[in-house]
Scaffold this motif. Structure first.
Motif, PDB file in Angstrom:
ATOM      1  N   VAL A 135      -3.475 -27.549 -49.296  1.00  0.00           N
ATOM      2  CA  VAL A 135      -4.925 -27.384 -49.461  1.00  0.00           C
ATOM      3  C   VAL A 135      -5.620 -27.424 -48.100  1.00  0.00           C
ATOM      4  O   VAL A 135      -6.530 -26.633 -47.827  1.00  0.00           O
ATOM      5  CB  VAL A 135      -5.485 -28.466 -50.399  1.00  0.00           C
ATOM      6  N   PHE A 136      -5.188 -28.339 -47.245  1.00  0.00           N
ATOM      7  CA  PHE A 136      -5.783 -28.437 -45.914  1.00  0.00           C
ATOM      8  C   PHE A 136      -5.565 -27.148 -45.128  1.00  0.00           C
ATOM      9  O   PHE A 136      -6.505 -26.618 -44.502  1.00  0.00           O
ATOM     10  CB  PHE A 136      -5.180 -29.617 -45.159  1.00  0.00           C
ATOM     11  N   LEU A 137      -4.334 -26.628 -45.126  1.00  0.00           N
ATOM     12  CA  LEU A 137      -4.052 -25.400 -44.394  1.00  0.00           C
ATOM     13  C   LEU A 137      -4.854 -24.228 -44.940  1.00  0.00           C
ATOM     14  O   LEU A 137      -5.375 -23.408 -44.171  1.00  0.00           O
ATOM     15  CB  LEU A 137      -2.554 -25.091 -44.451  1.00  0.00           C
ATOM     16  N   ARG A 138      -4.958 -24.155 -46.260  1.00  0.00           N
ATOM     17  CA  ARG A 138      -5.673 -23.031 -46.861  1.00  0.00           C
ATOM     18  C   ARG A 138      -7.180 -23.095 -46.602  1.00  0.00           C
ATOM     19  O   ARG A 138      -7.787 -22.110 -46.157  1.00  0.00           O
ATOM     20  CB  ARG A 138      -5.427 -23.006 -48.374  1.00  0.00           C
ATOM     21  N   ASP A 139      -7.793 -24.258 -46.864  1.00  0.00           N
ATOM     22  CA  ASP A 139      -9.254 -24.365 -46.824  1.00  0.00           C
ATOM     23  C   ASP A 139      -9.817 -24.617 -45.428  1.00  0.00           C
ATOM     24  O   ASP A 139     -10.916 -24.140 -45.110  1.00  0.00           O
ATOM     25  CB  ASP A 139      -9.716 -25.488 -47.760  1.00  0.00           C
ATOM     26  N   ASP A 140      -9.094 -25.374 -44.604  1.00  0.00           N
ATOM     27  CA  ASP A 140      -9.645 -25.774 -43.306  1.00  0.00           C
ATOM     28  C   ASP A 140      -9.061 -25.013 -42.123  1.00  0.00           C
ATOM     29  O   ASP A 140      -9.639 -25.048 -41.034  1.00  0.00           O
ATOM     30  CB  ASP A 140      -9.426 -27.276 -43.077  1.00  0.00           C
ATOM     31  N   VAL A 141      -7.926 -24.350 -42.314  1.00  0.00           N
ATOM     32  CA  VAL A 141      -7.297 -23.651 -41.201  1.00  0.00           C
ATOM     33  C   VAL A 141      -7.358 -22.134 -41.387  1.00  0.00           C
ATOM     34  O   VAL A 141      -7.815 -21.408 -40.495  1.00  0.00           O
ATOM     35  CB  VAL A 141      -5.823 -24.102 -41.024  1.00  0.00           C
ATOM     36  N   VAL A 142      -6.932 -21.648 -42.538  1.00  0.00           N
ATOM     37  CA  VAL A 142      -6.792 -20.206 -42.735  1.00  0.00           C
ATOM     38  C   VAL A 142      -8.084 -19.553 -43.208  1.00  0.00           C
ATOM     39  O   VAL A 142      -8.503 -18.524 -42.658  1.00  0.00           O
ATOM     40  CB  VAL A 142      -5.644 -19.912 -43.725  1.00  0.00           C
ATOM     41  N   LYS A 143      -8.730 -20.129 -44.200  1.00  0.00           N
ATOM     42  CA  LYS A 143      -9.905 -19.486 -44.797  1.00  0.00           C
ATOM     43  C   LYS A 143     -11.032 -19.250 -43.805  1.00  0.00           C
ATOM     44  O   LYS A 143     -11.695 -18.187 -43.861  1.00  0.00           O
ATOM     45  CB  LYS A 143     -10.396 -20.303 -45.992  1.00  0.00           C
ATOM     46  N   PRO A 144     -11.349 -20.175 -42.881  1.00  0.00           N
ATOM     47  CA  PRO A 144     -12.425 -19.885 -41.920  1.00  0.00           C
ATOM     48  C   PRO A 144     -12.170 -18.647 -41.064  1.00  0.00           C
ATOM     49  O   PRO A 144     -13.123 -18.027 -40.575  1.00  0.00           O
ATOM     50  CB  PRO A 144     -12.474 -21.160 -41.056  1.00  0.00           C
ATOM     51  N   PHE A 145     -10.919 -18.273 -40.874  1.00  0.00           N
ATOM     52  CA  PHE A 145     -10.597 -17.121 -40.036  1.00  0.00           C
ATOM     53  C   PHE A 145     -10.331 -15.859 -40.843  1.00  0.00           C
ATOM     54  O   PHE A 145     -10.704 -14.764 -40.421  1.00  0.00           O
ATOM     55  CB  PHE A 145      -9.367 -17.426 -39.166  1.00  0.00           C
ATOM     56  N   LEU A 146      -9.679 -15.992 -41.990  1.00  0.00           N
ATOM     57  CA  LEU A 146      -9.279 -14.803 -42.754  1.00  0.00           C
ATOM     58  C   LEU A 146     -10.205 -14.496 -43.918  1.00  0.00           C
ATOM     59  O   LEU A 146     -10.161 -13.389 -44.463  1.00  0.00           O
ATOM     60  CB  LEU A 146      -7.839 -14.970 -43.263  1.00  0.00           C
ATOM     61  N   GLY A 147     -11.011 -15.456 -44.352  1.00  0.00           N
ATOM     62  CA  GLY A 147     -11.985 -15.200 -45.400  1.00  0.00           C
ATOM     63  C   GLY A 147     -11.364 -14.678 -46.680  1.00  0.00           C
ATOM     64  O   GLY A 147     -10.475 -15.290 -47.259  1.00  0.00           O
ATOM     65  N   LYS A 148     -11.789 -13.484 -47.112  1.00  0.00           N
ATOM     66  CA  LYS A 148     -11.314 -12.910 -48.370  1.00  0.00           C
ATOM     67  C   LYS A 148      -9.838 -12.535 -48.327  1.00  0.00           C
ATOM     68  O   LYS A 148      -9.233 -12.290 -49.369  1.00  0.00           O
ATOM     69  CB  LYS A 148     -12.141 -11.675 -48.730  1.00  0.00           C
ATOM     70  N   HIS A 149      -9.252 -12.474 -47.141  1.00  0.00           N
ATOM     71  CA  HIS A 149      -7.835 -12.130 -47.016  1.00  0.00           C
ATOM     72  C   HIS A 149      -6.921 -13.356 -47.105  1.00  0.00           C
ATOM     73  O   HIS A 149      -5.703 -13.210 -46.994  1.00  0.00           O
ATOM     74  CB  HIS A 149      -7.583 -11.425 -45.679  1.00  0.00           C
ATOM     75  N   THR A 150      -7.512 -14.523 -47.307  1.00  0.00           N
ATOM     76  CA  THR A 150      -6.733 -15.768 -47.268  1.00  0.00           C
ATOM     77  C   THR A 150      -5.599 -15.769 -48.277  1.00  0.00           C
ATOM     78  O   THR A 150      -4.448 -16.089 -47.942  1.00  0.00           O
ATOM     79  CB  THR A 150      -7.649 -16.976 -47.528  1.00  0.00           C
ATOM     80  N   ASP A 151      -5.896 -15.424 -49.521  1.00  0.00           N
ATOM     81  CA  ASP A 151      -4.880 -15.500 -50.579  1.00  0.00           C
ATOM     82  C   ASP A 151      -3.705 -14.561 -50.328  1.00  0.00           C
ATOM     83  O   ASP A 151      -2.596 -14.818 -50.817  1.00  0.00           O
ATOM     84  CB  ASP A 151      -5.514 -15.183 -51.938  1.00  0.00           C
ATOM     85  N   ARG A 152      -3.928 -13.512 -49.569  1.00  0.00           N
ATOM     86  CA  ARG A 152      -2.847 -12.556 -49.304  1.00  0.00           C
ATOM     87  C   ARG A 152      -1.850 -13.123 -48.292  1.00  0.00           C
ATOM     88  O   ARG A 152      -0.642 -12.883 -48.409  1.00  0.00           O
ATOM     89  CB  ARG A 152      -3.432 -11.241 -48.786  1.00  0.00           C
ATOM     90  N   TYR A 153      -2.332 -13.899 -47.329  1.00  0.00           N
ATOM     91  CA  TYR A 153      -1.464 -14.331 -46.233  1.00  0.00           C
ATOM     92  C   TYR A 153      -1.104 -15.820 -46.262  1.00  0.00           C
ATOM     93  O   TYR A 153      -0.205 -16.235 -45.528  1.00  0.00           O
ATOM     94  CB  TYR A 153      -2.123 -13.993 -44.888  1.00  0.00           C
ATOM     95  N   ILE A 154      -1.777 -16.597 -47.109  1.00  0.00           N
ATOM     96  CA  ILE A 154      -1.514 -18.032 -47.107  1.00  0.00           C
ATOM     97  C   ILE A 154      -0.092 -18.390 -47.535  1.00  0.00           C
ATOM     98  O   ILE A 154       0.494 -19.348 -46.992  1.00  0.00           O
ATOM     99  CB  ILE A 154      -2.565 -18.789 -47.970  1.00  0.00           C
ATOM    100  N   PRO A 155       0.542 -17.668 -48.483  1.00  0.00           N
ATOM    101  CA  PRO A 155       1.923 -18.058 -48.838  1.00  0.00           C
ATOM    102  C   PRO A 155       2.891 -18.002 -47.661  1.00  0.00           C
ATOM    103  O   PRO A 155       3.703 -18.913 -47.480  1.00  0.00           O
ATOM    104  CB  PRO A 155       2.304 -17.049 -49.934  1.00  0.00           C
ATOM    105  N   VAL A 156       2.801 -16.945 -46.846  1.00  0.00           N
ATOM    106  CA  VAL A 156       3.731 -16.832 -45.717  1.00  0.00           C
ATOM    107  C   VAL A 156       3.395 -17.861 -44.643  1.00  0.00           C
ATOM    108  O   VAL A 156       4.277 -18.389 -43.964  1.00  0.00           O
ATOM    109  CB  VAL A 156       3.722 -15.398 -45.143  1.00  0.00           C
ATOM    110  N   LEU A 157       2.112 -18.207 -44.497  1.00  0.00           N
ATOM    111  CA  LEU A 157       1.724 -19.223 -43.515  1.00  0.00           C
ATOM    112  C   LEU A 157       2.160 -20.614 -43.968  1.00  0.00           C
ATOM    113  O   LEU A 157       2.579 -21.439 -43.145  1.00  0.00           O
ATOM    114  CB  LEU A 157       0.212 -19.171 -43.278  1.00  0.00           C
ATOM    115  N   TRP A 158       2.068 -20.883 -45.258  1.00  0.00           N
ATOM    116  CA  TRP A 158       2.600 -22.146 -45.798  1.00  0.00           C
ATOM    117  C   TRP A 158       4.102 -22.238 -45.513  1.00  0.00           C
ATOM    118  O   TRP A 158       4.597 -23.270 -45.058  1.00  0.00           O
ATOM    119  CB  TRP A 158       2.370 -22.219 -47.297  1.00  0.00           C
TER     120      TRP A 158
END
Length: 259
Positions: A67-90
């Motif tokens: 949750v921290f990586l998704r909401d505080d690290v990735v989402k501020p930079f990728l916005g609407k693209h977060t869900d597409r790239y968060i699995p590989v970043l996790w």
């Protein structure tokens, strides 16, 4: 104990061949990388198998990190693209973290004690420039693939450089191309250097025990090693975070070319 006393504390930083299959030589670092992949493939599904809304134990910790990586690290930079790239970043985060943590476990010493013979089944893969280079190359391919997917291959290449006068275009394109490769090398060297430095420091301090061979040196060395091990544990998490954080920024640069 005699066997352990005659081992080099820095041996885990070097890649040693274990066996060969079909002309391919498998090393101790390759074994630890495979072990990390196997552990992740087993441990994470088991820890997340609960269907409860609020998890407990390791599952709760893993979910909090995700949750921290998704909401505080990735989402501020990728916005609407977060869900597409968060699995590989996790996956990238937990894989690097597992490699870092396994590098702190003296697997070769355990095998040595168990077998009575010197063993090389262990080591620190992220203190190997080839391993960190492979991880960095994966990130390099990932952020360029993301840019091409979101913007189209031609538009991505066309917008690879800012709008400048035509005579400057080849020069600016060359600079941007070099900058792209520099990002890959920076990811690789940063992870490699930080993990290697920690192991060298631990190995050096442990060497004082064999150098001075007295109780005072042994007590002081062990105390420093314990303290540094706690610091190295912190560094294992921080370097995994930094690798994913920078990869996220590079994906953002590739996806949002208007910036």
């Amino acid at each position: 104990m005699f066997i352990l006393a005659n081992t080099n504390p820095l041996e885990e930083l070097t890649s040693k061949p274990l066996f060969e299959i079909f002309g391919i030589t498998f090393t101790n670092h390759m074994f630890v990388v495979a072990l990390a992949a196997a552990l992740l493939g087993i441990a994470i599904p088991l820890s997340m198998r609960s269907s409860l809304l609020v998890r407990s134990g390791p599952g709760n910790m893993i979910e909090a990190i995700c949750v921290f990586l998704r909401d505080d690290v990735v989402k501020p930079f990728l916005g609407k693209h977060t869900d597409r790239y968060i699995p590989v970043l996790w996956t990238l985060f937990f894989f690097i973290l597992t490699l870092n943590l396994l590098g702190m476990v003296p697997l070769d010493k355990f095998f040595t004690l168990a077998s009575g013979h010197t063993s090389h089944w262990g080591g620190s893969p992220t203190a190997n420039i080839w391993v960190t280079g492979s991880l960095a190359f994966f990130s390099f391919v990932l952020f360029h693939a993301a840019g091409m997917y979101e913007n189209g291959p031609w538009n991505y290449i066309k917008n690879f450089t800012p709008k400048v006068p035509m005579p400057l275009m080849p020069f600016i394109f060359f600079i941007e191309l070099i900058s792209s490769f520099v990002r890959m090398f920076s990811l690789s060297i940063r992870l490699f250097a930080n993990i290697m430095a920690g192991h060298i420091m631990l190995g050096t301090i442990m060497g004082f025990i064999f150098l001075f061979q007295n109780m005072a040196a042994a007590t002081a060395s062990i105390a420093f090693v314990v303290a540094l091990s706690m610091l190295e544990l912190f560094v294992a998490f921080v370097q995994s975070y930094i690798f994913v954080f920078l990869t996220t920024i590079f994906i953002s640069f590739a996806v949002h070319q208007e910036h």
